[in-house]
Design an enzyme around this catalytic site. Structure first.
Site, PDB file in Angstrom:
ATOM      1  N   GLU A 178      53.647  55.395  36.178  1.00 49.79           N
ATOM      2  CA  GLU A 178      52.495  55.601  35.280  1.00 49.79           C
ATOM      3  C   GLU A 178      52.953  55.702  33.816  1.00 49.79           C
ATOM      4  O   GLU A 178      53.860  56.463  33.467  1.00 49.79           O
ATOM      5  CB  GLU A 178      51.653  56.823  35.658  1.00 49.79           C
ATOM      6  CG  GLU A 178      50.348  56.923  34.852  1.00 49.79           C
ATOM      7  CD  GLU A 178      49.530  55.630  34.873  1.00 49.79           C
ATOM      8  OE1 GLU A 178      49.835  54.734  34.076  1.00 49.79           O
ATOM      9  OE2 GLU A 178      48.581  55.524  35.692  1.00 49.79           O
ATOM     10  N   ASN A 179      52.286  54.878  33.017  1.00 52.06           N
ATOM     11  CA  ASN A 179      52.667  54.711  31.609  1.00 52.06           C
ATOM     12  C   ASN A 179      54.121  54.302  31.486  1.00 52.06           C
ATOM     13  O   ASN A 179      54.781  54.622  30.485  1.00 52.06           O
ATOM     14  CB  ASN A 179      52.377  55.968  30.789  1.00 52.06           C
ATOM     15  CG  ASN A 179      50.920  56.327  30.807  1.00 52.06           C
ATOM     16  OD1 ASN A 179      50.067  55.457  30.635  1.00 52.06           O
ATOM     17  ND2 ASN A 179      50.601  57.587  31.058  1.00 52.06           N
ATOM     18  N   ASP A 209      45.445  52.523  36.954  1.00 52.30           N
ATOM     19  CA  ASP A 209      44.150  52.611  36.271  1.00 52.30           C
ATOM     20  C   ASP A 209      43.283  51.377  36.540  1.00 52.30           C
ATOM     21  O   ASP A 209      42.367  51.085  35.790  1.00 52.30           O
ATOM     22  CB  ASP A 209      44.372  52.788  34.765  1.00 52.30           C
ATOM     23  CG  ASP A 209      45.201  51.654  34.169  1.00 52.30           C
ATOM     24  OD1 ASP A 209      45.528  50.693  34.903  1.00 52.30           O
ATOM     25  OD2 ASP A 209      45.530  51.737  32.964  1.00 52.30           O
ATOM     26  N   HIS A 249      42.402  24.425  35.436  1.00 46.78           N
ATOM     27  CA  HIS A 249      41.272  25.331  35.286  1.00 46.78           C
ATOM     28  C   HIS A 249      41.526  26.272  34.119  1.00 46.78           C
ATOM     29  O   HIS A 249      42.670  26.606  33.803  1.00 46.78           O
ATOM     30  CB  HIS A 249      40.970  26.106  36.572  1.00 46.78           C
ATOM     31  CG  HIS A 249      42.070  26.999  37.071  1.00 46.78           C
ATOM     32  ND1 HIS A 249      42.237  28.300  36.644  1.00 46.78           N
ATOM     33  CD2 HIS A 249      43.055  26.779  37.981  1.00 46.78           C
ATOM     34  CE1 HIS A 249      43.271  28.840  37.271  1.00 46.78           C
ATOM     35  NE2 HIS A 249      43.799  27.937  38.087  1.00 46.78           N
ATOM     36  N   ASN A 286      39.226  29.665  32.443  1.00 49.16           N
ATOM     37  CA  ASN A 286      38.004  30.466  32.640  1.00 49.16           C
ATOM     38  C   ASN A 286      37.171  29.904  33.786  1.00 49.16           C
ATOM     39  O   ASN A 286      35.950  29.919  33.750  1.00 49.16           O
ATOM     40  CB  ASN A 286      37.170  30.552  31.360  1.00 49.16           C
ATOM     41  CG  ASN A 286      37.859  31.411  30.330  1.00 49.16           C
ATOM     42  OD1 ASN A 286      38.723  32.231  30.654  1.00 49.16           O
ATOM     43  ND2 ASN A 286      37.495  31.219  29.063  1.00 49.16           N
ATOM     44  N   PHE A 287      37.850  29.377  34.788  1.00 46.88           N
ATOM     45  CA  PHE A 287      37.258  28.868  36.029  1.00 46.88           C
ATOM     46  C   PHE A 287      36.444  27.594  35.856  1.00 46.88           C
ATOM     47  O   PHE A 287      35.785  27.150  36.784  1.00 46.88           O
ATOM     48  CB  PHE A 287      36.458  29.962  36.755  1.00 46.88           C
ATOM     49  CG  PHE A 287      37.251  31.237  36.902  1.00 46.88           C
ATOM     50  CD1 PHE A 287      38.503  31.209  37.485  1.00 46.88           C
ATOM     51  CD2 PHE A 287      36.768  32.451  36.421  1.00 46.88           C
ATOM     52  CE1 PHE A 287      39.266  32.365  37.596  1.00 46.88           C
ATOM     53  CE2 PHE A 287      37.525  33.613  36.532  1.00 46.88           C
ATOM     54  CZ  PHE A 287      38.774  33.574  37.118  1.00 46.88           C
ATOM     55  N   LEU A 322      32.466  20.171  36.600  1.00 53.90           N
ATOM     56  CA  LEU A 322      33.470  20.661  37.545  1.00 53.90           C
ATOM     57  C   LEU A 322      33.962  22.074  37.188  1.00 53.90           C
ATOM     58  O   LEU A 322      34.266  22.365  36.026  1.00 53.90           O
ATOM     59  CB  LEU A 322      34.668  19.708  37.570  1.00 53.90           C
ATOM     60  CG  LEU A 322      34.662  18.619  38.655  1.00 53.90           C
ATOM     61  CD1 LEU A 322      34.923  19.199  40.033  1.00 53.90           C
ATOM     62  CD2 LEU A 322      33.351  17.844  38.631  1.00 53.90           C
ATOM     63  N   ASP A 376      29.356  20.679  47.956  1.00 54.37           N
ATOM     64  CA  ASP A 376      29.811  20.526  46.563  1.00 54.37           C
ATOM     65  C   ASP A 376      31.332  20.615  46.432  1.00 54.37           C
ATOM     66  O   ASP A 376      31.891  20.174  45.422  1.00 54.37           O
ATOM     67  CB  ASP A 376      29.178  21.608  45.665  1.00 54.37           C
ATOM     68  CG  ASP A 376      27.681  21.440  45.486  1.00 54.37           C
ATOM     69  OD1 ASP A 376      27.137  20.404  45.889  1.00 54.37           O
ATOM     70  OD2 ASP A 376      27.059  22.372  44.923  1.00 54.37           O
TER      71      ASP A 376
HETATM   72  O1  AHR Z   1      26.356  19.072  40.714  1.00 48.52           O
HETATM   73  C1  AHR Z   1      25.090  18.710  41.251  1.00 48.52           C
HETATM   74  C2  AHR Z   1      24.363  19.865  41.897  1.00 48.52           C
HETATM   75  O2  AHR Z   1      24.151  20.901  40.942  1.00 48.52           O
HETATM   76  C3  AHR Z   1      25.041  20.577  43.007  1.00 48.52           C
HETATM   77  O3  AHR Z   1      25.033  19.889  44.215  1.00 48.52           O
HETATM   78  C4  AHR Z   1      24.238  21.828  43.097  1.00 48.52           C
HETATM   79  O4  AHR Z   1      24.940  22.870  43.750  1.00 48.52           O
HETATM   80  C5  AHR Z   1      23.919  22.135  41.646  1.00 48.52           C
HETATM   81  O5  AHR Z   1      22.593  22.512  41.483  1.00 48.52           O
HETATM   82  O1  AHR Z   2      40.725  29.731  35.054  1.00 49.41           O
HETATM   83  C1  AHR Z   2      41.154  31.086  35.155  1.00 49.41           C
HETATM   84  C2  AHR Z   2      42.100  31.480  34.042  1.00 49.41           C
HETATM   85  O2  AHR Z   2      41.466  31.369  32.789  1.00 49.41           O
HETATM   86  C3  AHR Z   2      43.311  30.630  33.873  1.00 49.41           C
HETATM   87  O3  AHR Z   2      44.309  30.871  34.840  1.00 49.41           O
HETATM   88  C4  AHR Z   2      43.757  31.001  32.504  1.00 49.41           C
HETATM   89  O4  AHR Z   2      44.514  29.971  31.869  1.00 49.41           O
HETATM   90  C5  AHR Z   2      42.465  31.267  31.764  1.00 49.41           C
HETATM   91  O5  AHR Z   2      42.516  32.471  31.105  1.00 49.41           O
HETATM   92  O1  AHR Z   3      52.686  52.344  34.358  1.00 45.55           O
HETATM   93  C1  AHR Z   3      52.177  51.070  34.078  1.00 45.55           C
HETATM   94  C2  AHR Z   3      50.676  51.053  34.070  1.00 45.55           C
HETATM   95  O2  AHR Z   3      50.187  51.788  32.983  1.00 45.55           O
HETATM   96  C3  AHR Z   3      49.974  51.686  35.227  1.00 45.55           C
HETATM   97  O3  AHR Z   3      49.981  50.931  36.428  1.00 45.55           O
HETATM   98  C4  AHR Z   3      48.581  51.813  34.693  1.00 45.55           C
HETATM   99  O4  AHR Z   3      47.845  52.837  35.293  1.00 45.55           O
HETATM  100  C5  AHR Z   3      48.796  52.080  33.216  1.00 45.55           C
HETATM  101  O5  AHR Z   3      48.053  51.167  32.452  1.00 45.55           O
END
Ligand code: AHR
Ligand code: AHR
Ligand code: AHR
Length: 481
Positions: A204-205, A280, A399, A401-402, A451, A471
């Site tokens: 911890e810390n 934490d 990817h 931010n997904f 995508l 999809d």
């Molecule tokens: O990408 C086309 C369509 O958009 C997908 O099949 C559906 O999940 C979303 O509404």
């Molecule tokens: O797509 C999820 C994450 O978003 C990636 O791993 C990272 O590059 C970005 O912050």
């Molecule tokens: O000790 C490292 C990290 O510090 C711990 O896992 C977390 O609780 C705090 O941010």
């Protein structure tokens, strides 16, 4: 005997024993873990094939066929009920509903043990498990031992991929309130020799690699594919040990007095159990957990050496990350949507956007090239693949931010991992579903013709369960260009 039989014989019994791969007692026949599937929300438990044996991965595969599965519970085999479940919010809020952390995919970490298939727990950033009401774990300055078997090639520099003893409040309650195994390349507190990753103790810390805060050169960089890790502590004494979980013996990286920094002697352990997160609920880290325990009492090195021999004898070997139609490195492919009403659309890019476009043999050369991808060995894991743009060599689908983007590789570990995908048989029975290596709950998905890497029923609009299987399923054809 299993690892916990060995700890018992040594007078330091397991008070928590977690593994999705095998029984940790020779007589254990109960539930190892629970999975929940995306299709209908049903759950099932996975038990060993025989007393003391390897997990029944085939039962999981049958239950999860043509859908997604998450690991919802990692059961405690010690009989104390110290199960690990989805970690709640604390000092940091998790990404899932109500601030909980995410659950791990059930298929992110395939292995074999003595030739029998099993699955580990693949922790992506944002994923974590916890038990704040554990019984029998060390509190205060009481003695305990811990070991965990990890994937020494899966790590990052964020805080904190941990397994072990932490706060019961999910918050940072001060120095000495944790004692957990840490693995990764975080340099905010401590470091070892070289550039990491290192096994350290999260107290911890502070991540401690030895007596003092900061660098302790005796703590080596270790990246065995299967890595045995140990942290143990008792009154004014603690140690870090490690080794190759597939062969050989343990080495002691530190053994000696408690850190002199204020608050770590005596310790103020609270006895909660964490996996994949900091005390934490810091949840930026990644790693893979196969098995681990916590003991009552300070195990002897000899006891741990016997446990290491038992781990080696379990014969961990990496399993296949892919299934379905095989891809040929160097070939050009196109990927066609299979959702009804969208089956003339292919994955294409428009500048850096990755979208679907209607493409056919009579399309322009420009569009055909935008919808064609050269298969490359996975930049972040050679068991999977990356997809390089035919018209923009050096740029790959990644990817961020997904969302999916077409970006030039910057050569970083982050980019390489963001650009690595593991095809499996299509979830709707057609073609392939393209799973993110680093976020194995997530697949290439078109949503409004854009995508993403989507998780089935996750918090984002593009994670919608409706039409998910269709999809995320793509027919892979010879590239248009
Ligand atoms: O990408 C086309 C369509 O958009 C997908 O099949 C559906 O999940 C979303 O509404
Ligand atoms: O797509 C999820 C994450 O978003 C990636 O791993 C990272 O590059 C970005 O912050
Ligand atoms: O000790 C490292 C990290 O510090 C711990 O896992 C977390 O609780 C705090 O941010």
């Amino acid at each position: 005997a299993g690892p916990c039989d060995i700890y018992s014989s040594g007078g330091t019994p397991c008070v928590a024993a977690h593994s999705t791969t095998r029984a940790l007692y020779s007589s254990f026949t109960g539930a190892l873990y629970q999975v929940k599937r995306g299709s209908d929300g049903a759950t099932t438990t996975i038990a060993p094939l025989s007393a003391g044996g390897v997990a029944n991965a085939a039962a999981q595969d049958t239950f999860c066929a043509n859908t997604t599965c998450l690991i919802t519970i990692i059961y405690d085999q010690s009989g104390r009920g110290n199960h690990l479940t989805q970690a709640p919010p604390g000092g940091f809020t998790g990404p899932d509903t109500s601030g909980y952390d995410n659950l791990a995919s059930a298929i992110g970490a395939p292995v074999t043990l003595n030739g029998q298939k099993a699955y580990g727990v693949f922790i992506s950033p944002g994923t974590g498990y916890r038990n704040n009401a554990a019984s029998g774990t060390a509190t205060g300055d009481a003695a305990e031992g811990m070991y965990a078997v990890l994937d020494g090639t899966h790590y990052n520099d964020a805080c904190c991929f941990d397994y072990g003893n932490a706060e019961t409040s999910n918050t940072d309650t001060g120095n000495g309130h944790m004692e957990a195994i840490y693995f990764g390349t975080n340099t905010a507190w401590g470091t070892g020799a070289g550039s990491g990753p290192w096994v350290m103790a999260d107290l911890e810390n502070g991540l401690f690699s030895g007596l003092s805060s900061g660098n302790n050169a005796a703590d080596p960089s270790v990246s065995y594919r299967f890595l045995s890790t140990i942290v143990k502590g008792e009154s004014n004494q603690w140690a870090i040990r490690g080794g190759n979980a597939a062969s050989g013996s343990l080495s002691t990286y530190y053994s000696g007095a408690r850190p002199s920094a204020s608050g770590y002697n005596p310790m103020s352990k609270e006895g909660a159990i964490i996996l994949g997160i900091g005390g934490d609920n810091s949840h930026g880290a990644q790693g893979t957990f196969y098995e681990g325990v916590m003991t009552s009492g300070y195990p002897s090195d000899a006891t741990e050496n016997s446990v290491q021999a038992n781990i080696v004898a379990a014969k961990y070997v990496a399993g296949s990350l892919t299934s379905g139609t095989a891809l040929t490195v160097g070939s050009s492919i196109s990927l066609r949507a299979t959702t009804s009403g969208y089956t003339t659309r292919y994955i294409a890019h428009n500048s850096s956007s990755v979208i679907t476009e209607v493409v056919s043999s009579s399309s322009s050369t420009i569009l055909k090239e935008q919808a064609s991808w050269t298969v490359r060995t996975g930049l972040g894991n050679s068991a999977c693949f990356s997809f390089e743009s035919v018209d923009t060599p050096g740029s790959y689908i990644r990817h961020y931010n997904f969302g999916l983007l077409l970006n030039a590789s910057d050569g970083t570990k982050q980019f390489k991992e963001d650009a690595t995908f593991c095809p499996q048989s299509g979830l709707n029975g057609q073609g392939n579903s393209i799973r993110s290596w680093s976020y194995p709950t997530r697949y290439f998905r078109h949503y409004n013709n854009v995508l993403y890497i989507a998780s089935n029923g996750g918090v984002d609009t593009f994670d919608a369960t409706a039409s998910f299987n269709d999809d995320v399923s793509w027919v892979i054809t010879t590239g248009f260009a």
